[in-house]
Motif scaffolding. Structure first.
Motif, PDB file in Angstrom:
ATOM      1  N   TYR A 147      48.955  70.682 107.833  1.00 42.75           N
ATOM      2  CA  TYR A 147      48.066  70.732 106.677  1.00 42.75           C
ATOM      3  C   TYR A 147      47.597  69.360 106.203  1.00 42.75           C
ATOM      4  O   TYR A 147      46.795  69.272 105.275  1.00 42.75           O
ATOM      5  CB  TYR A 147      48.758  71.450 105.513  1.00 42.75           C
ATOM      6  N   ASN A 148      48.092  68.272 106.821  1.00 42.70           N
ATOM      7  CA  ASN A 148      47.719  66.950 106.334  1.00 42.70           C
ATOM      8  C   ASN A 148      47.469  65.987 107.488  1.00 42.70           C
ATOM      9  O   ASN A 148      47.945  64.860 107.482  1.00 42.70           O
ATOM     10  CB  ASN A 148      48.823  66.409 105.412  1.00 42.70           C
ATOM     11  N   HIS A 149      46.729  66.432 108.518  1.00 43.50           N
ATOM     12  CA  HIS A 149      46.372  65.541 109.620  1.00 43.50           C
ATOM     13  C   HIS A 149      44.900  65.135 109.501  1.00 43.50           C
ATOM     14  O   HIS A 149      44.114  65.749 108.780  1.00 43.50           O
ATOM     15  CB  HIS A 149      46.633  66.210 110.975  1.00 43.50           C
ATOM     16  N   TRP A 150      44.541  64.081 110.228  1.00 39.78           N
ATOM     17  CA  TRP A 150      43.192  63.520 110.166  1.00 39.78           C
ATOM     18  C   TRP A 150      42.146  64.515 110.647  1.00 39.78           C
ATOM     19  O   TRP A 150      42.304  65.172 111.674  1.00 39.78           O
ATOM     20  CB  TRP A 150      43.124  62.268 111.021  1.00 39.78           C
ATOM     21  N   THR A 151      41.094  64.615 109.874  1.00 39.11           N
ATOM     22  CA  THR A 151      39.884  65.340 110.267  1.00 39.11           C
ATOM     23  C   THR A 151      38.700  64.519 109.763  1.00 39.11           C
ATOM     24  O   THR A 151      38.862  63.624 108.919  1.00 39.11           O
ATOM     25  CB  THR A 151      39.829  66.756 109.657  1.00 39.11           C
ATOM     26  N   PRO A 152      37.496  64.782 110.234  1.00 39.85           N
ATOM     27  CA  PRO A 152      36.336  64.040 109.711  1.00 39.85           C
ATOM     28  C   PRO A 152      36.177  64.170 108.200  1.00 39.85           C
ATOM     29  O   PRO A 152      35.605  63.293 107.545  1.00 39.85           O
ATOM     30  CB  PRO A 152      35.163  64.684 110.457  1.00 39.85           C
ATOM     31  N   GLU A 153      36.702  65.254 107.643  1.00 43.98           N
ATOM     32  CA  GLU A 153      36.629  65.455 106.189  1.00 43.98           C
ATOM     33  C   GLU A 153      37.861  64.909 105.464  1.00 43.98           C
ATOM     34  O   GLU A 153      37.866  64.814 104.235  1.00 43.98           O
ATOM     35  CB  GLU A 153      36.509  66.954 105.873  1.00 43.98           C
ATOM     36  N   ASP A 191      38.058  58.137 115.679  1.00 42.12           N
ATOM     37  CA  ASP A 191      38.329  59.520 116.072  1.00 42.12           C
ATOM     38  C   ASP A 191      39.679  60.009 115.573  1.00 42.12           C
ATOM     39  O   ASP A 191      40.165  61.066 115.979  1.00 42.12           O
ATOM     40  CB  ASP A 191      38.262  59.670 117.593  1.00 42.12           C
ATOM     41  N   GLY A 192      40.315  59.236 114.689  1.00 36.26           N
ATOM     42  CA  GLY A 192      41.565  59.673 114.081  1.00 36.26           C
ATOM     43  C   GLY A 192      42.810  59.331 114.860  1.00 36.26           C
ATOM     44  O   GLY A 192      43.892  59.853 114.554  1.00 36.26           O
ATOM     45  N   ASN A 193      42.703  58.465 115.868  1.00 34.86           N
ATOM     46  CA  ASN A 193      43.886  58.024 116.601  1.00 34.86           C
ATOM     47  C   ASN A 193      44.605  56.945 115.797  1.00 34.86           C
ATOM     48  O   ASN A 193      44.060  56.392 114.844  1.00 34.86           O
ATOM     49  CB  ASN A 193      43.493  57.490 117.977  1.00 34.86           C
ATOM     50  N   LEU A 194      45.820  56.633 116.195  1.00 31.97           N
ATOM     51  CA  LEU A 194      46.596  55.610 115.500  1.00 31.97           C
ATOM     52  C   LEU A 194      46.034  54.223 115.787  1.00 31.97           C
ATOM     53  O   LEU A 194      45.638  53.915 116.908  1.00 31.97           O
ATOM     54  CB  LEU A 194      48.057  55.678 115.939  1.00 31.97           C
ATOM     55  N   LYS A 195      46.032  53.372 114.759  1.00 27.49           N
ATOM     56  CA  LYS A 195      45.511  52.021 114.882  1.00 27.49           C
ATOM     57  C   LYS A 195      46.584  51.036 114.443  1.00 27.49           C
ATOM     58  O   LYS A 195      47.265  51.254 113.443  1.00 27.49           O
ATOM     59  CB  LYS A 195      44.257  51.860 114.015  1.00 27.49           C
TER      60      LYS A 195
END
Length: 205
Positions: A95-101, A13-17
């Motif tokens: 403008y440069n954060h995680w999205t499904p795309e 889901d785009g959280n930090l790992k």
């Protein structure tokens, strides 16, 4: 040294790992997964002067710097990941954060619950070369005036530029300078050195 967690991309889901260093079977990230993530101690520091003169003209400059030291940048976390407190984020993250795309984004998803830990994300190379001072001057004799024997007119600049890869205000500033040695290399919105230009005249009577 800096002791914390190492990131390895994002969750589904785009959280930090973070890397499970102790290889626990449950996969949970605990304090046992911390490791050395940076070193604020430079391999060496340096400084050098240069002085050139021609007839009455002189040009002098002083540079200093360090190499091989890291900086833990608290502003990098504060300016981008405290939006849950109603704060803004930087244009870069917007403008440069995680999205499904965009799963290979520079920043994680904009989530209310972000797994934010002290990690290597906020450790930057703080090697630098700084121009501390440059002065250009002209010296001339004034004995015929019978008021003063010589004069020197000059223009000088302090902290005019810094060559560095460090992305924030000033790699040579240190928020905890002069306090505990184990707190060196931390940028906590430390105010950078002022840039200034001075024009003057020195008279010798």
């Amino acid at each position: 040294v800096f002791y914390g967690y190492q990131e390895e991309g994002y969750t589904d889901d785009g959280n930090l790992k973070y890397i499970n260093i102790d290889e626990s079977e449950d996969g949970k990230i605990t304090t046992l997964d911390r490791t050395i993530i940076g070193d604020p101690n430079p391999d060496f520091t340096f400084g050098f002067n240069t002085y050139i003169s021609f007839k009455g003209f002189t040009l002098s400059a002083f540079f200093d710097g360090s190499y091989g030291n890291d900086m833990f940048c608290i502003p990098a976390a504060n300016l981008n990941f405290f939006y849950t407190e109603g704060k803004n984020i930087t244009k870069d993250m917007y403008y440069n954060h995680w999205t499904p795309e965009n799963t290979n984004a520079k920043y994680p998803n904009i989530l209310k619950i972000l797994d934010l830990k002290m990690s290597d994300r906020y450790v930057y190379d703080a090697s630098y070369i700084k121009c501390k001072n440059i002065e250009f001057a002209y010296n001339f004799s004034c004995k015929r005036l019978n008021i003063f024997s010589s004069a020197r007119v000059y223009i000088s600049g302090q902290n005019l530029f810094t060559i560095t890869k460090y992305p924030f205000a000033d790699p040579s500033s240190n928020h905890y300078a002069g306090s505990a040695a184990f707190r060196q290399g931390v940028d906590y919105f430390a105010y950078p050195f002022n840039k200034s230009i001075t024009v003057g005249c020195r008279l010798v009577f």
